[in-house]
Design a protein around this motif. Structure first.
Motif, mmCIF file in Angstrom:
data_model
loop_
_atom_site.group_PDB
_atom_site.id
_atom_site.type_symbol
_atom_site.label_atom_id
_atom_site.label_comp_id
_atom_site.label_asym_id
_atom_site.label_seq_id
_atom_site.Cartn_x
_atom_site.Cartn_y
_atom_site.Cartn_z
ATOM 1 N N SER A 94 38.780 29.140 58.105
ATOM 2 C CA SER A 94 39.147 30.258 58.524
ATOM 3 C C SER A 94 38.777 31.211 57.114
ATOM 4 N N LEU A 95 39.913 31.988 56.986
ATOM 5 C CA LEU A 95 40.108 32.094 55.843
ATOM 6 C C LEU A 95 39.260 32.477 54.396
ATOM 7 N N SER A 96 38.917 31.268 54.357
ATOM 8 C CA SER A 96 38.086 30.801 53.345
ATOM 9 C C SER A 96 36.431 32.055 53.542
ATOM 10 N N LEU A 97 36.199 31.640 54.248
ATOM 11 C CA LEU A 97 34.809 32.245 55.139
ATOM 12 C C LEU A 97 34.985 33.683 54.978
ATOM 13 N N ALA A 98 36.331 33.854 55.808
ATOM 14 C CA ALA A 98 36.208 35.431 55.472
ATOM 15 C C ALA A 98 36.410 36.082 55.044
ATOM 16 N N THR A 99 36.610 35.824 53.155
ATOM 17 C CA THR A 99 37.117 36.387 52.191
ATOM 18 C C THR A 99 35.598 35.638 51.029
ATOM 19 N N ILE A 130 27.282 45.797 53.650
ATOM 20 C CA ILE A 130 27.613 46.142 55.284
ATOM 21 C C ILE A 130 26.919 45.004 56.217
ATOM 22 N N VAL A 131 26.404 43.886 55.701
ATOM 23 C CA VAL A 131 25.524 42.911 56.113
ATOM 24 C C VAL A 131 26.244 41.744 56.070
ATOM 25 N N GLY A 132 27.602 41.513 55.466
ATOM 26 C CA GLY A 132 27.918 40.275 54.913
ATOM 27 C C GLY A 132 28.902 39.373 55.570
ATOM 28 N N SER A 133 29.469 40.199 56.790
ATOM 29 C CA SER A 133 30.345 39.585 57.593
ATOM 30 C C SER A 133 29.756 38.787 58.177
ATOM 31 N N THR A 134 29.844 38.102 59.287
ATOM 32 C CA THR A 134 30.237 37.926 60.565
ATOM 33 C C THR A 134 30.316 38.529 61.769
ATOM 34 N N ASP A 135 30.026 38.745 62.386
ATOM 35 C CA ASP A 135 30.610 39.323 63.744
ATOM 36 C C ASP A 135 31.267 39.295 64.801
ATOM 37 N N ALA A 136 32.578 39.573 65.036
ATOM 38 C CA ALA A 136 33.290 39.259 65.724
ATOM 39 C C ALA A 136 32.513 39.387 67.179
ATOM 40 N N ALA A 137 32.262 40.681 67.397
ATOM 41 C CA ALA A 137 31.822 40.534 68.831
ATOM 42 C C ALA A 137 30.082 40.163 69.246
ATOM 43 N N ALA A 138 30.139 39.572 68.044
ATOM 44 C CA ALA A 138 28.355 38.760 68.753
ATOM 45 C C ALA A 138 28.883 37.783 68.969
ATOM 46 N N VAL A 139 29.788 36.939 68.391
ATOM 47 C CA VAL A 139 30.099 35.939 67.843
ATOM 48 C C VAL A 139 31.065 35.868 69.149
ATOM 49 N N PHE A 140 31.756 36.092 69.999
ATOM 50 C CA PHE A 140 32.434 36.042 71.491
ATOM 51 C C PHE A 140 31.451 36.150 72.219
ATOM 52 N N ALA A 141 31.111 36.488 72.199
ATOM 53 C CA ALA A 141 29.925 36.957 73.318
ATOM 54 C C ALA A 141 28.841 35.776 73.262
ATOM 55 N N VAL A 142 28.138 35.486 71.683
ATOM 56 C CA VAL A 142 27.448 34.013 71.995
ATOM 57 C C VAL A 142 28.315 32.807 72.212
ATOM 58 N N LEU A 143 29.324 33.292 72.480
ATOM 59 C CA LEU A 143 30.523 31.291 71.983
ATOM 60 C C LEU A 143 31.234 31.278 73.754
ATOM 61 N N ASN A 149 31.565 22.046 70.275
ATOM 62 C CA ASN A 149 32.673 21.388 69.395
ATOM 63 C C ASN A 149 34.270 22.524 69.310
ATOM 64 N N GLU A 150 35.310 22.462 69.937
ATOM 65 C CA GLU A 150 36.770 23.610 69.998
ATOM 66 C C GLU A 150 37.327 23.916 68.791
ATOM 67 N N ARG A 151 37.035 22.509 67.536
ATOM 68 C CA ARG A 151 37.132 23.083 65.862
ATOM 69 C C ARG A 151 35.942 24.164 65.347
ATOM 70 N N ILE A 152 34.718 23.977 65.554
ATOM 71 C CA ILE A 152 33.883 24.201 65.172
ATOM 72 C C ILE A 152 34.280 25.616 66.185
ATOM 73 N N GLY A 153 33.912 25.715 67.468
ATOM 74 C CA GLY A 153 33.739 27.399 68.178
ATOM 75 C C GLY A 153 34.711 28.154 67.658
ATOM 76 N N THR A 154 36.186 27.788 67.509
ATOM 77 C CA THR A 154 37.581 28.197 66.610
ATOM 78 C C THR A 154 37.273 28.408 65.182
ATOM 79 N N THR A 155 36.620 27.909 64.330
ATOM 80 C CA THR A 155 36.391 28.199 63.201
ATOM 81 C C THR A 155 35.626 29.411 63.115
ATOM 82 N N ALA A 158 37.876 32.342 64.285
ATOM 83 C CA ALA A 158 38.521 33.000 63.633
ATOM 84 C C ALA A 158 38.378 33.813 62.344
ATOM 85 N N GLU A 159 37.024 33.213 61.939
ATOM 86 C CA GLU A 159 35.970 34.240 60.237
ATOM 87 C C GLU A 159 35.773 34.748 61.281
ATOM 88 N N SER A 160 35.367 34.930 62.175
ATOM 89 C CA SER A 160 34.292 36.672 62.473
ATOM 90 C C SER A 160 35.413 37.723 63.210
#
Length: 503
Positions: A94-99, A130-143, A149-155, A158-160
């Motif tokens: 998650s941290l690798s994806l986030a950075t 500006i467009v490089g990150s995965t959006d937390a609001a969108a991910v939390f709302a859609v998921l 799958n719990e592992r993928i969803g948590t990844t 956590a990334e967003s």
């Protein structure tokens, strides 16, 4: 004076209409196959100057302020729902994806923007940031409530939740380089390390402080506890930002600490935060919809450029970043394909796109319009197909169970008791036992059992079954003992099974 009253009344009326429309929209979003946040944006665009003309709004500064406030609440609610036992194994990816992932995505998109948008090099890098990150609001709302799958969803969550600070830093850094050419790259790197470090440290310490405060303070009403928690989230953001740290990261860490601790009135805090987060999500996306003018957005120039950049972002930049960021981290190709597709864009890019507008950057209006179009494209194409893709790739987990009932404990002044909700899982030790067989600590009493949405009045001979929801009234003094009892039994069973396997 009379005109001011009329203006206030109109504001209240329009706010109520927008919120009601937003709530009703969530009911139909699943049927239409469109994420609710897209419909929130559409509501704002329809109500705005280029639509029905009810509301004229073009204040980027106000939109930015409301957007940041809403993001604090959304990140707080998302962090509360994040379970540490599922988060711990995916922290590294998650941290690798986030950075590293955000840097790669931003760089590839910036290269494309340099040619497609005909911007300068720094302005192109700004667009990529500006467009490089995965959006937390969108991910939390859609998921939310999806059986990913719990592992993928948590990844993804956590990334967003942790890459918004990276996007904010990159955006601000590029604006500084544009407006102040003598800015040192080395100093910017030092600033980034300081911001992330302060965000983690302050968030963790604030979380521990809030847990102690919630458990020790004795308020007159249970309704004050959620407000107390939200206030601390806002305070954490403000203090961290004042110290030049990452306020958004601090809030997310704070919420994870709180959500994985035993706290008083947990149920009330979680439910209030969920409702408040929905309110902020509706308000934020509607206001962002009001901020854009469809006559400027839906021009052939913006549409063609937006589609090209969306294609590169979705099918080139994000997949490369995901595969490169997760090398040797034990993800299958199917999981990486899903992570690539689920890199949703949402409110954060739009809010960040207001930064160059306020800074007076050349080409900022074009950047804002194209960013907005890219977000719409991402939400419509990716957001609407995430669940179906997960099913086709075999990445769905057990269906999430949500009790279709409401059971609240009304606070009686300063009574030192609270209601604990506990769901019985298939591998739970107490499944199959009667209430008489379970040695609850003194002061703990099972008040209700919910089975298949039916209320069962418990007796000593009531046998507990998987899927049951137990509501246990306990004193605060016995709460830790109750939790320890349940968790120790689970650990003992796991240990005994492991010993047998070893033998």
């Amino acid at each position: 004076m009379f005109e001011e009253i009329i203006h206030t009344d109109t504001f209240v009326l329009l706010t109520s209409i927008l919120l009601i429309a937003g709530v009703v929209t969530t009911k139909f979003s699943a049927r239409l196959g469109v994420p609710a946040l897209v419909l929130f944006i559409v509501i704002g665009m329809v109500m705005g100057s280029d639509g029905l003309g009810f509301i004229h709004f073009d204040n980027a500064s106000t939109a930015q302020m409301i957007g940041v406030f809403a993001l604090v609440i959304i990140l707080f609610e998302g962090g509360l729902q994040t379970k540490w036992k599922t988060l711990r194994p995916v922290i590294l990816p998650s941290l690798s994806l986030a950075t590293f992932g955000v840097l790669l995505t931003s760089g590839i998109v910036a290269s494309a923007a340099w040619f497609i948008l005909d911007l300068g090099l720094l302005e192109s890098l700004l667009f990529g940031a500006i467009v490089g990150s995965t959006d937390a609001a969108a991910v939390f709302a859609v998921l939310k409530d999806q059986n990913i799958n719990e592992r993928i969803g948590t990844t993804l969550e956590a990334e967003s939740g942790s890459n918004d600070p990276m996007a904010v830093f990159l955006t601000v850094a590029m604006i500084e380089l544009i407006t102040m050419p003598n800015t040192s790259i080395i100093s910017l790197i030092g600033t980034f390390i300081l911001q992330m470090g302060l965000g983690v440290i302050i968030g963790f310490l604030a979380g521990k402080l809030v847990v102690k405060a919630l458990n020790r303070i004795n308020l007159d009403s249970s309704g004050l506890y959620p407000i107390f928690a939200i206030a601390f989230a806002l305070l954490t953001y403000g203090v961290t930002a004042f110290m030049n740290g990452s306020g958004l990261l601090a809030v997310y860490i704070l919420a994870i600490v709180i959500g994985n601790s035993e706290i008083a009135y947990r149920h009330s805090i979680f439910r209030f935060s969920e409702g408040f987060a929905w309110m902020m999500q509706i308000s934020m996306f509607v206001i962002l919809g009001l901020l854009v003018f469809p006559s400027d957005l839906f021009t052939w120039d913006v549409i063609l450029k937006g589609l090209l950049l969306s294609f590169i972002l979705i099918f080139v930049a994000r997949p490369i970043a995901v595969f490169a960021s997760t090398i040797n981290l034990n993800y299958t190709n199917k999981e990486l394909i899903f992570l690539s597709w689920a890199g949703l864009k949402g409110a954060v890019p739009i809010v960040l796109a207001t930064f160059p507008l306020l800074a007076g950057i050349e080409g900022s209006q074009l950047i804002f319009n194209v960013v907005f179009f890219v977000v719409l494209t991402s939400c419509l194409i990716q957001g609407a197909t995430i669940t179906n893709l997960a099913e086709k790739l075999g990445l769905t987990g057990p269906k999430k169970t949500t009790p279709m009932h409401s059971l609240e404990l009304v606070s009686l002044g300063k009574v030192n008791t609270e209601m604990i909700e506990y769901e019985i899982e298939e591998d739970s030790v107490i499944a199959g036992q009667t209430l008489l067989d379970i040695k609850f600590p003194e002061g703990a009493l099972v008040n209700a059992v919910i089975r298949y949405d039916q209320l069962i009045t418990p007796t000593g001979n009531t046998k507990i079954k998987p899927g049951d929801f137990l509501y246990i009234l306990t004193s605060k003094k016995s709460k830790q003992s109750l939790k320890k009892l349940l968790e120790e039994k689970k650990e003992q069973e796991i240990e005994s099974v492991e010993e047998k396997d070893t033998d």
